[in-house]
Design a protein around this motif. Structure first.
Motif, PDB file in Angstrom:
ATOM      1  N   UNK A  63      -6.338   8.023 -11.205  1.00  0.00           N
ATOM      2  CA  UNK A  63      -6.458   9.072 -12.214  1.00  0.00           C
ATOM      3  C   UNK A  63      -5.161   9.866 -12.357  1.00  0.00           C
ATOM      4  N   UNK A  64      -4.240   9.694 -11.406  1.00  0.00           N
ATOM      5  CA  UNK A  64      -2.998  10.459 -11.415  1.00  0.00           C
ATOM      6  C   UNK A  64      -1.760   9.588 -11.598  1.00  0.00           C
ATOM      7  N   UNK A  65      -1.826   8.333 -11.245  1.00  0.00           N
ATOM      8  CA  UNK A  65      -0.647   7.480 -11.393  1.00  0.00           C
ATOM      9  C   UNK A  65      -1.079   6.039 -11.616  1.00  0.00           C
ATOM     10  N   UNK A  66      -0.257   5.310 -12.334  1.00  0.00           N
ATOM     11  CA  UNK A  66      -0.558   3.902 -12.602  1.00  0.00           C
ATOM     12  C   UNK A  66      -0.438   3.099 -11.312  1.00  0.00           C
ATOM     13  N   UNK A  67      -1.419   2.247 -11.058  1.00  0.00           N
ATOM     14  CA  UNK A  67      -1.392   1.373  -9.890  1.00  0.00           C
ATOM     15  C   UNK A  67      -1.467  -0.067 -10.397  1.00  0.00           C
ATOM     16  N   UNK A  68      -0.445  -0.888 -10.124  1.00  0.00           N
ATOM     17  CA  UNK A  68      -0.383  -2.235 -10.710  1.00  0.00           C
ATOM     18  C   UNK A  68      -1.266  -3.241  -9.969  1.00  0.00           C
ATOM     19  N   UNK A  69      -2.572  -2.967  -9.949  1.00  0.00           N
ATOM     20  CA  UNK A  69      -3.496  -3.783  -9.166  1.00  0.00           C
ATOM     21  C   UNK A  69      -3.511  -5.227  -9.655  1.00  0.00           C
TER      22      UNK A  69
ATOM     23  N   UNK B 268       9.212  -1.791 -13.570  1.00  0.00           N
ATOM     24  CA  UNK B 268       8.586  -0.574 -14.062  1.00  0.00           C
ATOM     25  C   UNK B 268       8.261   0.428 -12.972  1.00  0.00           C
ATOM     26  N   UNK B 269       8.407  -0.005 -11.723  1.00  0.00           N
ATOM     27  CA  UNK B 269       8.091   0.872 -10.591  1.00  0.00           C
ATOM     28  C   UNK B 269       9.290   1.016  -9.647  1.00  0.00           C
ATOM     29  N   UNK B 270      10.488   0.741 -10.171  1.00  0.00           N
ATOM     30  CA  UNK B 270      11.673   0.729  -9.317  1.00  0.00           C
ATOM     31  C   UNK B 270      11.946   2.090  -8.663  1.00  0.00           C
ATOM     32  N   UNK B 271      11.832   3.163  -9.432  1.00  0.00           N
ATOM     33  CA  UNK B 271      12.140   4.482  -8.866  1.00  0.00           C
ATOM     34  C   UNK B 271      11.115   4.861  -7.798  1.00  0.00           C
TER      35      UNK B 271
ATOM     36  N   UNK C 263       0.827  -1.204   0.000  1.00  0.00           N
ATOM     37  CA  UNK C 263       0.000   0.000   0.000  1.00  0.00           C
ATOM     38  C   UNK C 263       0.863   1.255   0.000  1.00  0.00           C
ATOM     39  N   UNK C 264       1.927   1.239   0.804  1.00  0.00           N
ATOM     40  CA  UNK C 264       2.763   2.435   0.936  1.00  0.00           C
ATOM     41  C   UNK C 264       3.462   2.804  -0.367  1.00  0.00           C
ATOM     42  N   UNK C 265       3.793   1.819  -1.178  1.00  0.00           N
ATOM     43  CA  UNK C 265       4.552   2.083  -2.407  1.00  0.00           C
ATOM     44  C   UNK C 265       3.638   2.345  -3.596  1.00  0.00           C
ATOM     45  N   UNK C 266       2.513   1.613  -3.680  1.00  0.00           N
ATOM     46  CA  UNK C 266       1.786   1.565  -4.944  1.00  0.00           C
ATOM     47  C   UNK C 266       0.403   2.209  -4.950  1.00  0.00           C
ATOM     48  N   UNK C 267      -0.254   2.356  -3.803  1.00  0.00           N
ATOM     49  CA  UNK C 267      -1.633   2.828  -3.822  1.00  0.00           C
ATOM     50  C   UNK C 267      -1.704   4.351  -3.953  1.00  0.00           C
ATOM     51  N   UNK C 268      -2.726   4.802  -4.654  1.00  0.00           N
ATOM     52  CA  UNK C 268      -3.002   6.217  -4.832  1.00  0.00           C
ATOM     53  C   UNK C 268      -4.129   6.380  -5.823  1.00  0.00           C
ATOM     54  N   UNK C 269      -4.482   7.611  -6.115  1.00  0.00           N
ATOM     55  CA  UNK C 269      -5.562   7.895  -7.058  1.00  0.00           C
ATOM     56  C   UNK C 269      -5.138   7.446  -8.455  1.00  0.00           C
TER      57      UNK C 269
ATOM     58  N   UNK D  46       7.315  14.926  -3.994  1.00  0.00           N
ATOM     59  CA  UNK D  46       6.925  14.581  -5.361  1.00  0.00           C
ATOM     60  C   UNK D  46       7.308  13.131  -5.683  1.00  0.00           C
ATOM     61  N   UNK D  47       6.584  12.542  -6.634  1.00  0.00           N
ATOM     62  CA  UNK D  47       6.966  11.253  -7.178  1.00  0.00           C
ATOM     63  C   UNK D  47       6.308  10.044  -6.571  1.00  0.00           C
ATOM     64  N   UNK D  48       5.390  10.247  -5.616  1.00  0.00           N
ATOM     65  CA  UNK D  48       4.710   9.132  -4.975  1.00  0.00           C
ATOM     66  C   UNK D  48       3.242   9.096  -5.411  1.00  0.00           C
ATOM     67  N   UNK D  49       2.620   7.915  -5.435  1.00  0.00           N
ATOM     68  CA  UNK D  49       1.191   7.869  -5.769  1.00  0.00           C
ATOM     69  C   UNK D  49       0.330   8.690  -4.819  1.00  0.00           C
ATOM     70  N   UNK D  50       0.804   8.869  -3.588  1.00  0.00           N
ATOM     71  CA  UNK D  50       0.048   9.641  -2.607  1.00  0.00           C
ATOM     72  C   UNK D  50       0.672  11.010  -2.342  1.00  0.00           C
ATOM     73  N   UNK D  51       1.414  11.536  -3.316  1.00  0.00           N
ATOM     74  CA  UNK D  51       1.931  12.909  -3.221  1.00  0.00           C
ATOM     75  C   UNK D  51       0.769  13.887  -3.404  1.00  0.00           C
ATOM     76  N   UNK D  52       0.792  14.971  -2.643  1.00  0.00           N
ATOM     77  CA  UNK D  52      -0.243  15.996  -2.756  1.00  0.00           C
ATOM     78  C   UNK D  52      -0.248  16.597  -4.158  1.00  0.00           C
ATOM     79  N   UNK D  53      -1.453  16.753  -4.725  1.00  0.00           N
ATOM     80  CA  UNK D  53      -1.609  17.425  -6.018  1.00  0.00           C
ATOM     81  C   UNK D  53      -3.049  17.907  -6.147  1.00  0.00           C
TER      82      UNK D  53
END
Length: 595
Positions: free
Chosen positions: A331-337, A368-371, A323-329, A451-458
């Motif tokens: 609509x803003x970032x790819x989530x490898x569900x 594909x999500x290493x960074x 969850x900490x690495x991959x979850x987020x909206x 910046x750069x996280x699925x849960x970064x403020x935007x």
């Protein structure tokens, strides 16, 4: 032989309502009696919970719902999680001297989503009018309701702060200069007038759907949005950072937002198909944990034994780490569900579960999500990352001052079914908006200011909410609705309930009454984002032998007093139309009603 339970499992064929407050459950049942369906009942119940549990939710909050409509014959999600305002940028927040978004105050606010979600549910799935569903809440705001001891204690604990820093909240919650006494008749007349005006503006239009739209306009494009804009644009308030800040939410943000309907995420497990919200919340954690547990003989474990607690906990740690690495909206970032829920990924991750408790945070590193992985781990392992006690507001023995959540499950005689977890806008979150009688939410604290996280403020992004209702189909038939308050613990307490129900032949009440546990191993979603490596909290309802065995396995154990963890509710519809419902005895508030 049936096991002893604290309460009976409620049985009937007409309808069942279960929620985290007995008055709200009774209101929901009254709506069914009036001829409303499950969705009408859920809406009315939700508005009443804002009145009777104001320390846990409010009209400025948010909510996700999972529902099954008999007419549509499909399971859907209503997303009423408001997004970040246009002015909510990382640059603005860091220029205010912040490294974390505070857990209260006006900078913690996103667009309030709950009202639009309730109105969408009423318009598209319900049958009654705006007046029908708001009248019970108006009654309890205007004529009063018994103040829960926890409400009284929360207000009393904040009295000095309110008087010095949030005078509008002092006026609302301490009328006459004193907190309400436990069980005294407490009123919020200003909120009652707000709802009356909403009803009046709705009834200026002809037709049920037109009235619902008028109510939405009054809140998001009318007098409610104007009052919020007026206050937020001019007011600096003290927040958890120890400094005063203005918010960034304005009327344009509200006017341009609306709740949406989307498909749920689902996972098949031992004849059940479990439906959850998407990765803009933590719902997929439940599904990921099920994928890991498929490889274990859960049915062969004692449901109150050390092996069960240990195995479930270790599986949850792995899912929450992802969850900490991959979850987020999305609509803003790819989530490898698809990858996260795949059999191949589960098989690889399952090998990490051993007889010893893990102390490291171990997300999977996906191609594909290493960074993204590296950035997350650098942030969570940095010297300034916070370790320490993780306080969950549902747990009465830890704190009286944290906000939380409520929950509702409803099934009607037609088979319509809804599970919803409203939250936010609790009395501790921000000051009362003058003239409205309610405050805004603090959901933005789930964002990171990097910046750069699925849960970064935007701007426009949904925070990764912890709200997570559940609806499950058994052999293709919509059957079970359940959930609980509890922040990051919601998924964990629900999982224990579900596994015990599926594998151990317990009825709803028996499964709810079993002792509960949860991990605090991963970072909290709430300010100040602490974690306890290896942390495990378990109720003293477990036997001493079980607790000792967990310590020997290396868990950093905290033993909570008996009957203090979790606020689960659940409802079921059998294939023959028999309805069932149950509610936790913990905190002595939740009740199931049915006939």
């Amino acid at each position: 032989m049936t096991a002893f339970t604290t309460r009976p499992e409620i049985l009937g064929t007409f309808g069942v309502v279960t929620s985290t407050h007995w008055i709200a459950s009774a209101v929901g049942m009254s709506i069914l009696e009036k001829g409303g369906n499950a969705f009408d009942a859920a809406v009315a119940t939700g508005f009443v919970l804002q009145i009777v549990e104001p320390h846990l939710c409010g009209p400025g909050g948010d909510m996700p719902a999972i529902l099954y409509s008999k007419k549509k014959d499909k399971v859907e999600v209503i997303c009423a999680q408001g997004s970040a305002p246009a002015g909510a940028t990382i640059e603005h927040y860091t220029s205010e001297g912040l490294s974390l978004i505070p857990g209260d105050g006006l900078l913690a606010t996103v667009i309030p989503g709950a009202f639009d979600g309730w109105m969408l549910m009423l318009r598209d799935y319900g049958t009654l009018t705006v007046r029908d569903v708001l009248e019970p809440a108006i009654h309890y705001a205007e004529n009063g309701h018994p103040a829960l001891p926890r409400v009284s204690a929360t207000i009393e604990g904040l009295a000095d702060f309110y008087r010095k820093e949030w005078p509008t909240s002092y006026e609302t919650w301490l009328p006459g200069g004193s907190a309400p006494r436990p069980w005294s008749n407490f009123k919020n007349p200003v909120l009652a007038e707000t709802w009356k005006r909403i009803v009046a503006e709705a009834e200026s239009k002809s037709g049920r759907e037109a009235q619902v739209e008028a109510a939405r306009d009054a809140y998001y494009r009318g007098f409610v949005a104007e009052a919020i804009d007026r206050y937020v644009s001019k007011t600096e308030v003290m927040d958890a950072s120890g400094k005063r800040h203005k918010g960034v939410l304005n009327a344009e943000d509200m006017a341009n937002w609306s709740a949406t309907v989307e498909e749920p995420l689902t996972y098949d497990y031992h004849g059940w198909n479990v439906a959850k919200i998407g990765p803009w919340g933590q719902g997929p954690v439940f599904l990921q944990t099920l994928s890991l547990l498929k490889g274990f003989d859960v049915a062969g474990m004692d449901p109150a034994g050390a092996d069960f607690v240990h195995t479930v906990t270790e599986a949850m740690k792995l899912a929450f780490a992802d969850r900490e690495v991959y979850y987020g909206d999305p609509n803003f970032s790819a989530v490898p569900v698809e990858t996260l829920l795949s059999d191949a990924y589960a098989e690889k991750r399952r090998r990490l579960i051993t007889p010893e408790a893990s102390l490291a945070l171990r997300p999977g590193k996906l191609a594909g999500f290493e960074s993204q992985y590296d950035l997350t781990m650098q942030m969570l392992e940095a010297p300034e990352a916070k370790s320490g006690p993780v306080y969950e507001p549902t747990m009465s023995h830890l704190t009286e001052k944290r906000g939380d959540t409520v929950h509702i499950d409803v099934i009607d005689r037609e088979g319509n079914m809804v599970s919803v977890t409203p939250s936010g806008g609790w009395l501790q979150s921000s000051p009362i908006i003058p003239g409205l009688g309610f405050c805004l939410n603090s959901r933005a604290q789930m964002f990171w200011l990097k910046h750069g996280l699925p849960s970064s403020l935007a701007p426009g992004k949904r925070p990764r909410t912890t709200l997570t209702p559940t609806l499950a189909l058994h052999e293709g038939r919509p059957t079970l609705a359940f959930g609980t308050p509890g922040g990051d613990q919601q998924e964990q307490w629900q999982l224990s309930f579900f596994l015990r129900y599926v594998h151990h032949g317990l009825n709803l009440q028996e499964a709810i009454d079993k002792p509960l546990f949860h991990s605090t191993h991963f970072p909290s979603s709430f300010y100040p984002r602490t974690r306890e490596p290896g942390g495990l909290t378990a109720e003293a309802n477990f036997s001493v032998d079980v607790l000792d065995a967990l310590r020997r396995k290396g868990h950093q154990l905290t033993v909570a007093p008996e009957w203090t963890v979790g606020r689960l509710t659940a409802a079921r519809r059998d294939a023959d139309g028999l309805l069932r419902a149950a509610a936790t005895p913990r905190l002595m508030q939740a009740y199931a009603i049915g006939r």
